[in-house]
Design an enzyme around this catalytic site. Structure first.
Site, PDB file in Angstrom:
ATOM      1  N   SER A 199     -40.276   6.805 111.093  1.00 19.87           N
ATOM      2  CA  SER A 199     -39.585   7.715 112.020  1.00 19.87           C
ATOM      3  C   SER A 199     -38.242   8.106 111.416  1.00 19.87           C
ATOM      4  CB  SER A 199     -39.422   7.036 113.393  1.00 19.87           C
ATOM      5  OG  SER A 199     -38.835   7.911 114.329  1.00 19.87           O
ATOM      6  N   THR A 200     -37.133   7.724 112.039  1.00 16.82           N
ATOM      7  CA  THR A 200     -35.807   8.115 111.549  1.00 16.82           C
ATOM      8  C   THR A 200     -35.599   7.660 110.111  1.00 16.82           C
ATOM      9  OG1 THR A 200     -34.971   7.804 113.796  1.00 16.82           O
ATOM     10  CG2 THR A 200     -33.338   8.013 112.044  1.00 16.82           C
ATOM     11  N   HIS A 226     -42.758  10.551 112.807  1.00 16.27           N
ATOM     12  CA  HIS A 226     -42.323  11.159 114.069  1.00 16.27           C
ATOM     13  C   HIS A 226     -41.561  12.441 113.746  1.00 16.27           C
ATOM     14  CE1 HIS A 226     -42.271   6.895 116.075  1.00 16.27           C
ATOM     15  NE2 HIS A 226     -43.493   7.356 115.870  1.00 16.27           N
ATOM     16  N   MET A 319     -36.545   4.213 114.428  1.00 13.31           N
ATOM     17  CA  MET A 319     -36.148   3.624 115.695  1.00 13.31           C
ATOM     18  C   MET A 319     -37.363   3.144 116.472  1.00 13.31           C
ATOM     19  SD  MET A 319     -33.271   6.338 117.009  1.00 13.31           S
ATOM     20  CE  MET A 319     -33.225   5.533 118.614  1.00 13.31           C
ATOM     21  N   ASP A 322     -42.805   1.591 117.435  1.00 20.66           N
ATOM     22  CA  ASP A 322     -44.109   2.193 117.190  1.00 20.66           C
ATOM     23  C   ASP A 322     -44.669   1.673 115.872  1.00 20.66           C
ATOM     24  OD1 ASP A 322     -46.318   3.855 117.526  1.00 20.66           O
ATOM     25  OD2 ASP A 322     -45.373   5.518 116.452  1.00 20.66           O
TER      26      ASP A 322
END
Length: 380
Positions: A199-200, A226, A319, A322
């Site tokens: 993600s991030t 993401h 973050m 997941d």
């Protein structure tokens, strides 16, 4: 002490709106604003903020140029605001390459269905990247070079060293959750799939890993990042232009092939169906009950059903948690799970989630991940 934030945008209305949201959180404080990139560079030097929020399209010096200059002179984590268009996606990816830590859609209705959730997400993102200390190491992007014969007819650009221009300062080698940092030797296990979730900070991390894989990489690769739906086509194309392997946005019905990476489309779920000898992709609309679209848990869970234990799963910077349950499912079937180490993460959330529960075998620095993967699958 509150986290000091500089808000940069050429729209006075947007500067005021973002400032109000940030100041509404007692842990955050707007210490200044700027209306263009040149002013932002000066304000960073003068005010020493801990986070900068940055628009892309601005007069005098745009956001991408400003990020490059900030990373060169006074590195600080930067959160970009982007339009959800194809061109907006390309510009945002350039900003990440220049050193920005993360991005959010500029229209708040694109961030979340509910205004309160959108506000909370913006505040959360600012706090998440605030602890990231940066090093300035920008260098020119190398010129394109031909692919190997396995990718004849196409050219690639070697990975930009600027993509790591905002790296966190290295931390001690011992993982706080006790996992070894590096495999001592290849396990000898056979694999049929490499699955990566992030993600991030993921666009930077994925580029760093995938650009080091050879054209004859022996496994198919599924990628879950993401990212909004408007961004994944541009991101897949960018990776494909840089990598020796083929990278594409996944489509339903495709048969998984070695040496090809399939990026989950934004706003949808990517599942693996068929059999382990003829696995194919299914793309479904993202269910409202799921927080992430695409979701690492969904893709990893389907991989566990089809490939059982013949999967190498990798959880990168991001973050939240997941990927934890999907990784748990894979491990239960005998798959191996690796996590990115804390020191090289933009946000140590997703990797920590699998490391803390001892789902992952190793916590590996980003700059060692590709080499470890290649050794594990017998390509080193």
């Amino acid at each position: 002490m509150s986290i000091k934030v500089l808000v940069v945008d050429d729209s006075s209305f947007f500067r005021r709106r973002v400032s109000e949201i940030i100041n509404a959180d007692p842990m955050l404080e707007v210490v200044g604003t700027a209306s263009n990139g040149r002013e932002a560079v000066d304000q960073v030097r003068r005010l020493r903020p801990q986070v900068v929020t940055m628009d892309i399209e601005m007069p005098q010096m745009n956001g991408i140029e400003a990020v490059r200059e900030i990373m060169r002179t006074n590195p600080v984590p930067v959160l970009m605001f982007s339009s959800l268009t194809y061109e907006g996606a390309r510009s945002t990816l350039e900003a990440l390459e220049a050193g920005a830590a993360d991005f959010l859609p500029k229209r708040f209705e694109d961030i979340a269905n509910d205004r309160a959730n959108a506000i909370a997400l913006l505040q959360q993102r600012v706090k998440a990247i605030a602890s990231r200390r940066c090093l300035a190491t920008p260098r020119p992007t190398p010129s394109p070079v031909p692919r190997s014969t396995a990718g004849a007819g196409r050219t690639i650009t070697q990975p930009s060293t600027q993509f790591a221009s905002a790296r966190p300062v290295a931390k001690p080698a011992v993982s706080e959750v006790g996992a070894p940092r590096l495999p001592s030797r290849p396990s000898g296990k056979g694999y049929k799939l490499l699955a990566i979730g992030t993600s991030t900070g993921g666009p930077v991390a994925l580029q760093k890993i995938l650009t080091q894989l050879p054209a004859d990489f022996p496994l198919p690769i599924v990628l879950v990042q993401h990212m909004p739906a408007a961004f994944t086509p541009a991101f897949a194309q960018r990776l494909d232009s840089l990598c020796k392997i083929n990278v594409k946005e996944a489509q339903g019905g495709e048969i998984l092939k070695p040496g090809c990476a399939y990026l989950a489309p934004g706003g949808k779920q990517m599942l693996i169906d068929g059999s382990n000898r003829a696995a194919k992709l299914t793309i479904r609309e993202g269910g409202e009950q799921l927080n992430y679209k695409p979701s690492v848990d969904v893709t990893f869970g389907s991989a566990a059903r089809i490939f059982r234990g013949d999967v190498l799963g990798v959880i990168l910077t991001g973050m939240g948690a997941d990927g934890r349950e999907g990784s748990r499912m894979l491990k239960r079937e005998g798959a191996h799970i690796w996590a990115q180490d804390e020191a090289s993460c933009v946000v140590y959330g997703m990797p920590q989630a699998v490391a803390a529960e001892q789902i992952s075998l190793y916590s590996i620095p980003l700059d060692k991940m590709a080499d470890c993967i290649l050794k594990e699958v017998g390509r080193r």
